[in-house]
Enzyme design. Structure first.
Site, PDB file in Angstrom:
ATOM      1  N   ASP A   1      37.918 109.501  17.824  1.00 24.62           N
ATOM      2  CA  ASP A   1      38.921 108.307  18.409  1.00 24.62           C
ATOM      3  C   ASP A   1      40.421 109.448  18.926  1.00 24.62           C
ATOM      4  OD1 ASP A   1      37.513 106.403  17.046  1.00 24.62           O
ATOM      5  OD2 ASP A   1      38.751 106.958  14.994  1.00 24.62           O
TER       6      ASP A   1
ATOM      7  N   SER B   1      34.558 115.359  13.223  1.00 26.65           N
ATOM      8  CA  SER B   1      34.167 114.332  12.319  1.00 26.65           C
ATOM      9  C   SER B   1      34.369 112.765  14.015  1.00 26.65           C
ATOM     10  CB  SER B   1      35.766 114.550  11.622  1.00 26.65           C
ATOM     11  OG  SER B   1      36.729 114.382  12.129  1.00 26.65           O
ATOM     12  N   LYS B   2      34.391 111.765  12.970  1.00 26.01           N
ATOM     13  CA  LYS B   2      35.069 110.804  13.640  1.00 26.01           C
ATOM     14  C   LYS B   2      36.204 109.986  14.288  1.00 26.01           C
ATOM     15  CE  LYS B   2      35.336 105.975  13.042  1.00 26.01           C
ATOM     16  NZ  LYS B   2      36.760 105.695  13.412  1.00 26.01           N
ATOM     17  N   ARG B   3      37.204 111.087  13.672  1.00 23.62           N
ATOM     18  CA  ARG B   3      38.799 110.656  14.027  1.00 23.62           C
ATOM     19  C   ARG B   3      39.585 111.975  14.862  1.00 23.62           C
ATOM     20  NH1 ARG B   3      41.084 113.115   9.777  1.00 23.62           N
ATOM     21  NH2 ARG B   3      39.112 113.153   8.015  1.00 23.62           N
TER      22      ARG B   3
END
Ligand code: GLU
Length: 515
Positions: free
Chosen positions: A273, A268-270
């Site tokens: 990050d 996921s994008k998380r």
């Protein structure tokens, strides 16, 4: 394969394209090109509530950067099956016709349940302890629809303009089977499927109906898409049957998920990050102004990005890892796509970029790095010098930008000297050694091999440690403790500049220590 291969990438513009989406597009592209077929782009934008401004342009630009060219679809002139944006197709009444056909044949029915009534049904089923709370062959009889209500009632509700949906009528107790190229036979009992909504009274088809109708009308031969769509497969198979299109039903291939680097769950994008890598092909600015990093902006070459993606779920069965797009087309095979999720590996991703960087000629790199140098105010620099710098630095760079970042001393004299190295390696004798070497180098031809020989003769004659003398001149010339061969650096920088830096180094380092 007797049918012309036609595949489509069918994203919904609900946000930026995740790298998993680019991989889906890539596998479709490779499959199409390998079989001399067509690769289409269809925009599935019927869900207005999830529409995100800018997402469609983002998708188009990402795929363009990735080098995947469409033969037909949004953004391509012409095409016999257009328009290719579902909202535009809907305006032409394309889907309504098939909804009516399904209603007439009794494969679909009107339903009038309000959101509150649907919620009450779920609550009731939950309280009763049932395993599912679906609108299906068991529950439809107790709901407000054309099956439970009288024909007059349905007619009068429709005439009064009451909001409705059209649901598919899933048969009870039927085995639904289809063969997935990657997963083999998929078999489900229809009793477990729900009566999905196909159409709404606002005049919009849902994903399922529009997707199947368009795959049929666009003569799609193979549906290659993410695993998250596997549960929709049986419904789509039924729709092909209900619409009388079974003989031209596409073959299915559901691709494995992209997993987090540790393999625990979907990427996921998380994760990006948290672990510091992009999950989007190019930079994305959300409508709220939040910026997410992209592979393009991080300095990845599109070819290495694509090469890396190709290996997330597929492998050629050989040791070869570096593949051009053309080679991928030749080697790609859906039979070699795995069933299990593919772990994303940020280090391997960098490794691919390093291989592509190293494989580029110094001439090409010098050309590519020009804008970076210009933005640093380095202009009018001899092309040959830049080429030599690229040649020396590419072995130790991951991205193009690293060539300048780690080698700025090729272009500007150091003003600061790495404190750690100075502390450890700049000894009492160092200024004297540098001063003597200035004399040696002043009488030496500035060629790496000649400089090295002169340096060796000097340290041997004086009985000085090789390393000690070397680090002293490296510090004075570059300001740092590491890098490519110092004599290569000196040759590129030239005699005048090297001597100047050696002289300045003695003074500056002294000042730095006493400061
Ligand atoms: N619009 C769907 C998506 O966003 C397409 C799924 C499919 O390829 O059938 O992924």
């Amino acid at each position: 394969m007797d049918r012309k291969v036609r595949v489509r990438f069918a994203p919904s513009p609900t946000g930026p394209l995740h790298i998993g989406g680019v991989r889906t597009a890539l596998y479709n592209y490779l499959f199409a090109k390998k079989h001399g077929g067509d690769f289409l782009l269809r925009i599935e934008d019927t869900d207005q509530t999830r529409y995100v401004a800018g997402a469609e342009d983002y998708i188009l630009e990402s795929l363009k950067w990735s080098g995947l060219k469409f033969d037909e679809g949004v953004g391509v002139e012409g095409g016999e099956c257009g328009p290719y944006r579902q909202s535009e197709r809907n305006k032409l009444g394309i889907y309504k016709k098939y909804v009516d056909q399904l209603l007439e044949a009794g494969h679909a029915y009107y339903a009038f349940d309000t959101p509150d009534e649907l919620e009450a049904m779920r609550e009731r089923l939950k309280a009763e302890g049932g395993s599912s709370q679906q609108y299906d062959c068991t529950t439809r009889h107790s709901m407000k629809n054309a099956i439970s209500l009288s024909a007059e009632e349905v007619k009068s509700r429709l005439a009064s303009g009451a909001p409705y949906v059209v649901r598919v009528k899933i048969p009870r107790n039927e085995e639904i089977k289809f063969k997935d190229i990657i997963r083999g036979w998929v078999v489900v009992d229809s009793t477990n499927l729900d009566d999905k909504v196909l159409y709404k009274s606002d005049g919009m088809p849902t994903y399922h109906l529009a997707n199947v109708v368009d795959d049929y009308l666009m003569k799609i031969s193979h549906v290659i898409r993410g695993e998250e769509w596997l549960p929709s497969g049986p419904l789509h198979v039924l729709l092909y049957r209900f619409l009388g299109w079974e003989d031209v039903m596409p073959e299915f291939a559901h691709l494995p998920l992209l997993l987090k680097p540790d393999g625990n769950g979907k990427l996921s994008k998380r994760d990006g990050d948290r672990l510091g890598f992009p999950v989007f092909p190019i930079e994305w600015t959300s409508p709220e102004g939040e910026i997410s990093n992209g592979y393009r902006e991080s300095g990845y070459f599109p070819e290495s990005f694509i090469n890396m993606l190709a290996f997330l779920g597929w492998n050629p069965g050989t040791e070869q890892e570096i593949f051009s797009l053309e080679q991928l087309i030749q080697s790609f095979d859906l039979e070699r796509v795995g069933k299990s999720g593919a772990k994303f590996d940020p280090e391997k991703t960098k490794w691919f970029n390093e291989q592509y960087l190293r494989a580029k000629s110094n001439e090409e790199l010098a050309q590519l790095i020009k804008p970076i140098l210009e933005s640093e105010g380095i202009i009018n620099i001899d092309k040959k010098v830049v080429e030599s710098v690229c040649g020396l630095m590419k072995e130790r760079a991951t991205f193009l930008g690293d060539i300048y970042k780690n080698g700025s001393y090729f272009f500007t004299a150091p003003t600061l000297y790495d404190a750690e190295t100075v502390k450890k390696k700049w000894k009492e004798d160092s200024p004297k050694i540098v001063a003597e070497l200035i004399t040696v180098f002043s009488n030496t031809e500035f060629k790496a091999t000649v400089l090295e020989a002169a340096f060796k003769t000097y340290v041997e004659e004086k009985g000085i440690g090789f390393g000690l003398a070397m680090i002293a001149i490296r510090l004075a010339i570059t300001g740092v403790g590491g890098g490519p061969s110092l004599f290569d650096i000196m040759e590129v920088i030239g005699k005048e500049e090297s001597i100047k830096r050696l002289n300045a180094g003695i003074e500056n380092i002294k000042n730095e220590i006493t400061a």
